[in-house]
Design a protein around this motif. Structure first.
Motif, mmCIF file in Angstrom:
data_model
loop_
_atom_site.group_PDB
_atom_site.id
_atom_site.type_symbol
_atom_site.label_atom_id
_atom_site.label_comp_id
_atom_site.label_asym_id
_atom_site.label_seq_id
_atom_site.Cartn_x
_atom_site.Cartn_y
_atom_site.Cartn_z
ATOM 1 N N VAL A 219 22.013 37.644 -77.461
ATOM 2 C CA VAL A 219 22.287 36.420 -78.124
ATOM 3 C C VAL A 219 23.045 35.873 -77.498
ATOM 4 O O VAL A 219 24.161 36.191 -75.476
ATOM 5 N N THR A 221 24.548 32.581 -75.978
ATOM 6 C CA THR A 221 24.796 30.899 -77.041
ATOM 7 C C THR A 221 24.819 29.564 -76.105
ATOM 8 O O THR A 221 25.061 28.143 -76.598
ATOM 9 N N ARG A 230 31.273 24.131 -82.303
ATOM 10 C CA ARG A 230 30.522 24.633 -84.014
ATOM 11 C C ARG A 230 29.302 24.907 -83.430
ATOM 12 O O ARG A 230 28.803 26.043 -83.818
ATOM 13 N N THR A 231 28.709 24.622 -82.996
ATOM 14 C CA THR A 231 27.050 24.770 -81.815
ATOM 15 C C THR A 231 27.358 26.188 -81.988
ATOM 16 O O THR A 231 26.980 27.563 -82.205
ATOM 17 N N ARG A 234 28.214 28.329 -84.626
ATOM 18 C CA ARG A 234 27.642 28.724 -85.148
ATOM 19 C C ARG A 234 25.906 30.162 -84.246
ATOM 20 O O ARG A 234 25.922 30.790 -85.199
ATOM 21 N N ARG A 235 25.911 29.842 -82.930
ATOM 22 C CA ARG A 235 24.590 30.790 -82.821
ATOM 23 C C ARG A 235 25.421 31.860 -82.963
ATOM 24 O O ARG A 235 24.986 32.748 -82.723
ATOM 25 N N ARG A 237 27.402 33.645 -84.354
ATOM 26 C CA ARG A 237 27.351 34.389 -86.703
ATOM 27 C C ARG A 237 26.031 34.622 -86.369
ATOM 28 O O ARG A 237 25.892 35.477 -87.169
ATOM 29 N N ALA A 238 25.393 33.874 -85.887
ATOM 30 C CA ALA A 238 23.959 33.476 -86.889
ATOM 31 C C ALA A 238 23.296 34.983 -85.978
ATOM 32 O O ALA A 238 22.295 36.041 -86.330
ATOM 33 N N GLY A 239 23.085 35.757 -84.228
ATOM 34 C CA GLY A 239 23.080 36.392 -83.771
ATOM 35 C C GLY A 239 24.133 38.143 -83.774
ATOM 36 O O GLY A 239 23.575 39.016 -83.630
ATOM 37 N N TYR A 265 35.468 32.498 -83.796
ATOM 38 C CA TYR A 265 34.103 33.295 -84.244
ATOM 39 C C TYR A 265 34.573 34.874 -84.107
ATOM 40 O O TYR A 265 34.402 35.418 -84.377
#
Length: 284
Positions: A219, A221, A230-231, A234-235, A237-239, A265
């Motif tokens: 992953v 980032t 925030r981005t 989010r990355r 979390r998604a990965g 996170y």
């Protein structure tokens, strides 16, 4: 490495370096931020091009060597020699919902302490792939990493594009960082990560000769682009998934977003049942 801004030319060079890295090995499918602009070509002496520090261009190869397995060598003489891989490791054993957090390009006294503080607060271990030119000036942070149980990996001396270098120049980049780490914490790194994710046969061979396993990431980032806290969150979390290796940075630019994102996170991952850990120091 130490500049907080990248010119458009450097960003264009990064894109080229990323493509080169993808072609260099079938296993590396991500792009890493350049801590310093990649050299266009090695110098006649085999050192880095004009973008690298003078020492990297002119200094003879370091005296650092992995000593023979037998005899009266230094303490690291008995380290296991890893096999020479053809592609980097991308993920770890995901049993027990484990994940690995990695931070590249440091240590940087502006941002690394904040990351260490958050990891300490949650009793979590991570991996720091350090550049020798940063590590040499911040050995206290290397010792703090080691004291907290984090693994220190080798990310070369000046963050060059390795496939553009001669084997002898590449050896200097890698060995000098091994030497700084060993002098600071008492043992050399057992893990190696190529800048830009650009590997070639020489990089794999030299890493193995110096007792290091090659680690990439699962992953990315892309925090080097400063996309916003925030981005980055989010990355991650998604990965998030068992066995993934997350790439972030603690140096090479303004990394305040990376520091802030970790504060968000990391507790979320722990609450979700992930165990944030590091691999065995001497391999998989």
């Amino acid at each position: 490495m130490k500049k907080d801004q990248m010119t458009p030319g450097r960003r264009a060079l990064l894109r080229g370096a990323a493509v080169f890295g993808l072609a260099a090995t079938a296993g590396c499918a991500a792009t890493e931020r350049p801590g310093t602009p990649a050299p266009a070509a090695p110098t006649a002496s085999g050192g880095a091009a004009a973008g690298g520090p003078p020492a990297a261009r002119a200094q003879a190869p370091s005296a650092y060597r992995l000593q023979p397995m037998a005899g009266n060598g230094p303490p690291h003489a008995a380290r296991r020699m890893p096999r020479v891989r053809r592609e980097p490791i991308l993920r770890m054993d995901g049993k027990d919902r484990t994940m690995v957090l990695t931070f590249d390009d440091g240590p940087d006294p502006r941002y690394t302490p904040g990351i260490l503080q958050t990891l300490r607060r949650h009793d979590v271990r991570a991996m720091f792939f350090v550049c020798g030119e940063m590590a040499a000036d911040n050995r206290d942070l290397l010792r703090e990493m080691a004291d907290d149980g984090h693994l220190i990996g080798n990310h070369t001396w000046s963050h060059p594009l390795l496939p553009k270098m001669s084997r002898s120049a590449m050896r200097v980049e890698i060995e000098r960082t091994c030497e700084v780490v060993e002098e600071a914490v008492g043992e050399p790194p057992a893990w190696f990560r190529a800048p830009y994710g650009a590997w070639n046969r020489n990089a794999f061979q030299l890493g193995a000769e110096l007792g290091m396993e090659p680690l990439a990431w699962t992953v990315d980032t892309l925090d080097w682009t400063e996309p916003g806290t925030r981005t980055i969150v989010r990355r991650v979390r998604a990965g998030a998934a068992p066995g993934v290796v997350v790439l972030s940075h603690d140096a090479g630019g303004n990394r305040s977003q990376s520091v802030d994102a970790l504060r968000t996170y990391l507790p979320e991952l722990l609450d979700a049942g992930y165990r944030i850990t590091v691999p065995s120091r001497h391999g998989i």
